[in-house]
Design a protein around this motif. Structure first.
Motif, PDB file in Angstrom:
ATOM      1  N   ASN A  99       2.414   1.603  -3.403  1.00  0.00           N
ATOM      2  CA  ASN A  99       1.401   2.030  -4.367  1.00  0.00           C
ATOM      3  C   ASN A  99       1.123   3.530  -4.239  1.00  0.00           C
ATOM      4  O   ASN A  99       0.970   4.242  -5.239  1.00  0.00           O
ATOM      5  CB  ASN A  99       0.117   1.218  -4.155  1.00  0.00           C
ATOM      6  CG  ASN A  99      -0.800   1.310  -5.362  1.00  0.00           C
ATOM      7  OD1 ASN A  99      -0.343   1.347  -6.495  1.00  0.00           O
ATOM      8  ND2 ASN A  99      -2.096   1.338  -5.108  1.00  0.00           N
ATOM      9  N   GLU A 100       1.035   4.021  -2.998  1.00  0.00           N
ATOM     10  CA  GLU A 100       0.845   5.459  -2.785  1.00  0.00           C
ATOM     11  C   GLU A 100       2.034   6.251  -3.338  1.00  0.00           C
ATOM     12  O   GLU A 100       1.869   7.333  -3.917  1.00  0.00           O
ATOM     13  CB  GLU A 100       0.673   5.740  -1.287  1.00  0.00           C
ATOM     14  CG  GLU A 100      -0.633   5.230  -0.706  1.00  0.00           C
ATOM     15  CD  GLU A 100      -0.722   5.454   0.793  1.00  0.00           C
ATOM     16  OE1 GLU A 100       0.251   6.038   1.348  1.00  0.00           O
ATOM     17  OE2 GLU A 100      -1.727   5.062   1.396  1.00  0.00           O
ATOM     18  N   TYR A 101       3.225   5.725  -3.156  1.00  0.00           N
ATOM     19  CA  TYR A 101       4.436   6.376  -3.661  1.00  0.00           C
ATOM     20  C   TYR A 101       4.374   6.511  -5.183  1.00  0.00           C
ATOM     21  O   TYR A 101       4.702   7.566  -5.758  1.00  0.00           O
ATOM     22  CB  TYR A 101       5.656   5.562  -3.233  1.00  0.00           C
ATOM     23  CG  TYR A 101       6.967   6.028  -3.823  1.00  0.00           C
ATOM     24  CD1 TYR A 101       7.737   6.987  -3.168  1.00  0.00           C
ATOM     25  CD2 TYR A 101       7.441   5.494  -5.020  1.00  0.00           C
ATOM     26  CE1 TYR A 101       8.942   7.402  -3.699  1.00  0.00           C
ATOM     27  CE2 TYR A 101       8.645   5.915  -5.558  1.00  0.00           C
ATOM     28  CZ  TYR A 101       9.403   6.872  -4.899  1.00  0.00           C
ATOM     29  OH  TYR A 101      10.582   7.285  -5.426  1.00  0.00           O
ATOM     30  N   LYS A 161       8.184   2.733 -13.690  1.00  0.00           N
ATOM     31  CA  LYS A 161       7.089   2.981 -12.733  1.00  0.00           C
ATOM     32  C   LYS A 161       5.811   2.307 -13.176  1.00  0.00           C
ATOM     33  O   LYS A 161       5.060   1.742 -12.348  1.00  0.00           O
ATOM     34  CB  LYS A 161       6.871   4.487 -12.579  1.00  0.00           C
ATOM     35  CG  LYS A 161       7.832   5.172 -11.613  1.00  0.00           C
ATOM     36  CD  LYS A 161       7.412   6.603 -11.355  1.00  0.00           C
ATOM     37  CE  LYS A 161       8.295   7.247 -10.305  1.00  0.00           C
ATOM     38  NZ  LYS A 161       7.872   8.632  -9.993  1.00  0.00           N
ATOM     39  N   GLN A 167       4.032  -0.453 -10.955  1.00  0.00           N
ATOM     40  CA  GLN A 167       2.690  -0.236 -10.421  1.00  0.00           C
ATOM     41  C   GLN A 167       1.773  -1.411 -10.772  1.00  0.00           C
ATOM     42  O   GLN A 167       0.961  -1.859  -9.941  1.00  0.00           O
ATOM     43  CB  GLN A 167       2.119   1.067 -10.961  1.00  0.00           C
ATOM     44  CG  GLN A 167       0.858   1.532 -10.242  1.00  0.00           C
ATOM     45  CD  GLN A 167       0.534   2.982 -10.535  1.00  0.00           C
ATOM     46  OE1 GLN A 167       0.989   3.528 -11.525  1.00  0.00           O
ATOM     47  NE2 GLN A 167      -0.251   3.612  -9.674  1.00  0.00           N
ATOM     48  N   GLU A 201       0.831  -1.203   0.000  1.00  0.00           N
ATOM     49  CA  GLU A 201       0.000   0.000   0.000  1.00  0.00           C
ATOM     50  C   GLU A 201       0.874   1.264   0.000  1.00  0.00           C
ATOM     51  O   GLU A 201       0.586   2.236  -0.717  1.00  0.00           O
ATOM     52  CB  GLU A 201      -0.924  -0.007   1.219  1.00  0.00           C
ATOM     53  CG  GLU A 201      -2.019  -1.071   1.138  1.00  0.00           C
ATOM     54  CD  GLU A 201      -2.831  -1.156   2.424  1.00  0.00           C
ATOM     55  OE1 GLU A 201      -2.365  -0.581   3.440  1.00  0.00           O
ATOM     56  OE2 GLU A 201      -3.894  -1.794   2.412  1.00  0.00           O
ATOM     57  N   THR A 202       1.946   1.239   0.809  1.00  0.00           N
ATOM     58  CA  THR A 202       2.866   2.394   0.833  1.00  0.00           C
ATOM     59  C   THR A 202       3.537   2.590  -0.523  1.00  0.00           C
ATOM     60  O   THR A 202       3.663   3.710  -1.028  1.00  0.00           O
ATOM     61  CB  THR A 202       3.933   2.191   1.930  1.00  0.00           C
ATOM     62  OG1 THR A 202       3.293   1.999   3.188  1.00  0.00           O
ATOM     63  CG2 THR A 202       4.857   3.397   2.005  1.00  0.00           C
ATOM     64  N   GLU A 223       1.624   6.300  -7.151  1.00  0.00           N
ATOM     65  CA  GLU A 223       0.483   7.087  -7.612  1.00  0.00           C
ATOM     66  C   GLU A 223       0.682   8.582  -7.397  1.00  0.00           C
ATOM     67  O   GLU A 223       0.269   9.403  -8.214  1.00  0.00           O
ATOM     68  CB  GLU A 223      -0.788   6.624  -6.898  1.00  0.00           C
ATOM     69  CG  GLU A 223      -1.279   5.257  -7.346  1.00  0.00           C
ATOM     70  CD  GLU A 223      -2.535   4.845  -6.600  1.00  0.00           C
ATOM     71  OE1 GLU A 223      -2.896   5.540  -5.623  1.00  0.00           O
ATOM     72  OE2 GLU A 223      -3.155   3.823  -6.995  1.00  0.00           O
ATOM     73  N   SER A 224       1.357   8.949  -6.315  1.00  0.00           N
ATOM     74  CA  SER A 224       1.577  10.365  -6.028  1.00  0.00           C
ATOM     75  C   SER A 224       2.763  10.931  -6.804  1.00  0.00           C
ATOM     76  O   SER A 224       2.998  12.139  -6.790  1.00  0.00           O
ATOM     77  CB  SER A 224       1.813  10.579  -4.535  1.00  0.00           C
ATOM     78  OG  SER A 224       2.972   9.869  -4.106  1.00  0.00           O
ATOM     79  N   ASN A 225       3.546  10.062  -7.473  1.00  0.00           N
ATOM     80  CA  ASN A 225       4.704  10.491  -8.264  1.00  0.00           C
ATOM     81  C   ASN A 225       5.685  11.295  -7.419  1.00  0.00           C
ATOM     82  O   ASN A 225       6.277  12.269  -7.868  1.00  0.00           O
ATOM     83  CB  ASN A 225       4.260  11.323  -9.474  1.00  0.00           C
ATOM     84  CG  ASN A 225       5.340  11.372 -10.539  1.00  0.00           C
ATOM     85  OD1 ASN A 225       6.180  10.476 -10.627  1.00  0.00           O
ATOM     86  ND2 ASN A 225       5.324  12.433 -11.346  1.00  0.00           N
ATOM     87  N   GLN A 226       5.814  10.909  -6.168  1.00  0.00           N
ATOM     88  CA  GLN A 226       6.687  11.646  -5.259  1.00  0.00           C
ATOM     89  C   GLN A 226       8.102  11.114  -5.346  1.00  0.00           C
ATOM     90  O   GLN A 226       8.361  10.032  -5.871  1.00  0.00           O
ATOM     91  CB  GLN A 226       6.186  11.506  -3.829  1.00  0.00           C
ATOM     92  CG  GLN A 226       6.151  10.065  -3.324  1.00  0.00           C
ATOM     93  CD  GLN A 226       5.543   9.942  -1.946  1.00  0.00           C
ATOM     94  OE1 GLN A 226       5.072  10.911  -1.409  1.00  0.00           O
ATOM     95  NE2 GLN A 226       5.568   8.742  -1.398  1.00  0.00           N
TER      96      GLN A 226
END
Length: 818
Positions: free
Chosen positions: A361-363, A424, A428, A358-359, A365-368
């Motif tokens: 995936n958030e990374y 990426k 993903q 989950e972490t 999706e947020s393109n951070q």
């Protein structure tokens, strides 16, 4: 028979009118330059001496070299599957990346900051200054958080052990602003700076103004010593060292990089490269440690939440046992507890994996940005996922390196960004798949736990409650132990991290300087000393519009060049009569001999002389040509037909009171104007007083009648005509002559004058006309005598054939011209 002389039977010289091919005579070209040998030799000596002085006083430059071994990266587990999937990561050049890092601005900036190179010290020499480095006599401490003058030179003179004087040596200053370090402006007024108003300071005193803030400390300088100091900001130094540093592989197949820099200070170059390599390895190690530090931070975050739960469940378990006097489960309860504990441990590990997915995936999706935690650290053994995460981390680190050297639009940056986007996307998709699979596994585990929980209801209440409390404690304890284990592994990994690249050779300067190249500089000085005068001579000859080379004159005119007359060094207008053994006289004898081949007339001969402009020597040639026939015993008469600018009377010392103009403008018979030259068989008819209409007088039928009568009375008749390039009547006189000569003067006649002669032949229909080069004195090369009586070997006194006239003193020549 002489060259360029027509055969006796050829009366029409139009057969000679053919274009002559331009040929380059290398021998003539060589001798043309050799006549300037003193100038060429002087320049060669100057060039060699200049190169010697340059070698002697120029600052020697040394080359400092070191080498680094770049290890090829081992492919991560499953990378072969990743590359075969077509994700486009193969073929990345590790060598090129490392070269980019070593030549990056950020690495140079950090190296300079570590070495503290922002102050340069110089000591005056005899001619040039030499830079000081290490074991300095003074130390200048600069506050770089303050605006500073940079680029120019301060001169510091030691007065005594406690004070010094500071002044401006070179005012090429710019102002460094720490708030905007990459932009430097010129100071408005240097003269009003307080530093110049008070030039004497004490050692250790803070020198401060709007654009200065530093202090000087004396280490071992003596009174009277002078030093020059330059302040240089870090960005300027970093850019300079970055440009001077050379990084290249030793060959195409090797993974060894050769670092080199050329500097006048060997110790400075060695320390800079060594520190640069140290910073380079530190940068690589820091990148590796960041991954371990990110893992430890992730585990610490998980431990912070589980430690409180573990303490709470432990206290609760102890209290329940104390209150109910029960410490162990029954045999049936122990079996249920072991089964349940095993499933719940598996559940906790699966939940950690789920949280990681989950972490991640958030990374994505947020393109951070930021550091990624490797899946293998938390126990995820999926080879493809591990390969994708490692590849993405490498690409992101590579992008940071590229952006420090190139703009966003650079091809390398854009290509790497495309790789990151592709990776990426693949990561993903893999993460989403793993996330769904993990959720399904977790749901299955929880179902199995619920089935076991139904068996717990068959136990007594006390034991059932103890089982629940002990179960909660066991869950927290397992998670806590698991996280502690992973944290220890991450810390071990961090402690064992080492740079993959290795320094093979530390920086070492060569024993001999690479510049100045002494032998090469001497050779260059010699070559320049040879090229410069030759180039000057070539350009001078190319831009010269005067006729100098008889070969060029022969090629330009469309009639034969029949002879050359040497320079009359005695400045006597009658060298044939007054010095019959001179070289000039011999040239006229040679010309007289050519008349046998030029004309069929043996008893009576009429010769005409003209030129393009005044001053080319046609009168001199006319007089001496008539003289050479008179010496032969021919009854000769010289007729001055230049009615505008007569010169014959002056040369013979006769009054120009009567002459041809007198006969043509009155009924005076021509016999009455004939004057004796003072020599046997040589008479002269002067031009006479200058008439108002000379052209009309010469075009009268009376003039033709007079000439015909003169021809019957004399064996040789010589016409001294006006320049055909300036007046028109000369064109009508060619018909009265048996042979005509067009006189050019070396170093005086313009090259364009040859076209006047060519037009006379091509358009004017003039025949039996030949060229003569007068005043031949510039030797354009060996072999240009042509047998014309000058320069063919007759003129040398060593042969004893001729006597050269002694030149008049300069003061007599000056009076003669007046």
């Amino acid at each position: 028979m002489y060259p360029n002389t027509p055969s006796p039977g050829n009366s029409n010289q139009n057969s000679y009118m053919v274009q002559k091919e331009d040929e380059i005579d290398l021998k003539v070209l060589l001798f043309n330059y050799l006549q300037y040998w003193p100038l060429i030799l002087a320049f060669m000596v100057v060039g060699v001496v200049g190169a010697f002085l340059f070698n002697r006083y120029s600052t020697p430059i040394y080359k400092v070299e070191s080498s680094v071994l770049v290890e090829d990266e081992e492919p991560a587990l499953g990378m072969d599957l990743f590359e075969s999937a077509g994700f486009g990561l193969q073929g990345k050049s590790n060598i090129e990346d490392e070269i980019g890092i070593l030549k990056s601005y950020s690495l140079a900036e950090e190296t300079i900051s570590q070495l503290n190179l922002q102050v340069e010290y110089f000591e005056d020499g005899i001619i040039t200054s030499s830079q000081l480095y290490g074991n300095l006599p003074i130390i200048v401490s600069v506050d770089w958080n303050h605006s500073q003058w940079v680029g120019g030179l301060f001169e510091i003179e030691i007065i005594n052990d406690n004070s010094f004087e500071i002044s401006i040596e070179d005012n090429d200053f710019r102002v460094f602003n720490p708030d905007d370090p990459f932009y430097k402006k010129y100071p408005e007024e240097l003269d009003f700076d307080p530093v110049l108003n008070k030039s004497v300071y004490s050692f250790g005193e803070q020198i401060e103004s709007d654009y200065l803030s530093f202090k000087v400390n004396n280490i071992k300088a003596e009174p009277g010593d002078k030093f020059e100091v330059r302040l240089v900001d870090v960005p300027t130094l970093a850019l300079s060292f970055r440009e001077e540093l050379s990084v290249s592989p030793i060959n195409k197949q090797a993974s060894i990089l050769l670092l080199s820099i050329e500097t006048p200070v060997r110790k400075l170059g060695e320390e800079y490269i060594n520190k640069l390599m140290e910073m380079y390895l530190k940068l690589e190690l820091d990148e590796k440690n960041r991954a371990s530090e990110s893992t430890i931070r992730f585990i610490d975050q998980q431990l912070a939440g589980i430690s409180d739960s573990l303490a709470f469940s432990e206290n609760k378990l102890q209290e329940y046992r104390s209150d109910n006097n029960i410490f162990n489960l029954s045999e049936e309860g122990s079996v249920i507890f072991e089964r349940l504990t095993e499933l719940e441990k598996e559940e906790s590990e699966t939940e950690i994996s789920l949280k990681y997915y989950e972490t991640l995936n958030e990374y994505l999706e947020s393109n951070q940005g930021g550091d990624l935690v490797a899946p293998s650290i938390i126990g995820i053994t999926d080879p493809l996922l591990n390969s994708l995460v490692n590849a993405l981390a490498e690409l992101q680190a590579e992008q940071i390196k590229l952006r420090s050297n190139f703009t966003e639009q650079a091809p390398a940056v854009r290509e790497n960004a495309s790789r990151i986007a592709s990776t990426k996307k693949q990561l993903q998709e893999n993460t989403n798949l793993a996330l769904n699979n993990t959720k399904n596994v977790l749901a299955d585990i929880r179902n199995r736990i619920r089935m076991i929980e139904s068996d717990i209801n068959s136990l007594p209440k006390t034991e059932r409650d103890l089982l629940g409390i002990q179960r909660q404690f066991s869950i927290n304890e397992n998670i806590y132990v698991y996280l502690l284990q992973k944290k220890a592994e991450a810390e071990i990994t961090k402690a064992s991290n080492m740079p993959k690249n290795t320094i093979l050779d530390f920086a070492k300067a060569g024993q001999e300087p690479v510049a100045p190249k002494r032998s090469l500089n001497l050779l260059i000085g010699l070559i320049l000393g040879l090229i410069v005068p030759i180039g000057f001579i070539t350009v001078k000859d190319f831009l010269n519009t005067k006729i100098e080379d008889p070969k060029d004159l022969e090629n330009q005119i469309k009639v034969p060049l029949i002879g050359m007359v040497g320079r009359n060094t005695s400045y006597d207008a009658l060298p044939v009569l007054n010095n019959p053994r001179s070289t000039v006289t011999e040239s006229f004898r040679s010309l007289r001999a050519d008349m046998t081949y030029l004309s069929q007339q043996k008893d009576n001969l009429t010769i005409l002389f003209t030129s393009s402009i005044s001053g080319e020597g046609k009168t001199f040639v006319s007089i001496n040509m008539a003289s050479v026939y008179a010496l032969m015993g021919k009854k000769t008469i010289l007729i001055g037909l230049d009615l505008r600018k007569p010169k014959i009377a002056e040369d013979f010392g006769l009054p120009n009171d009567k002459g041809m103009s007198t006969c043509l403008s009155s009924d005076t018979p021509w016999q009455s104007v004939v004057k004796s030259s003072g020599h046997q068989d040589f008479d002269v008819i002067l031009s006479g007083p200058i008439p108002p209409n000379p052209a009309e007088l010469l075009l009268q039928d009376k003039f033709t009648q007079i000439i015909n009568e003169i021809k019957q009375s004399y064996d040789v008749v010589v016409f001294d005509c006006p320049p055909v390039g300036l007046v028109s009547e000369t064109k009508e006189l060619f018909a009265l002559a048996d042979i005509s000569f067009y006189v050019f003067r070396q170093g005086y006649s313009m090259k364009g004058n040859t076209q006047i002669l060519n037009n006379l032949v091509e358009k004017g229909g003039v025949t039996k006309i030949y060229g003569i080069l007068n005043d031949m004195h510039i030797d354009k090369g060996y072999g240009y005598g042509y047998g014309y009586g000058y320069g063919y070997g007759y003129g040398g006194n060593s042969y004893g054939y001729h006597e050269e006239a002694t030149p008049l003193p300069w003061w007599k020549r000056a009076l003669r011209r007046k």
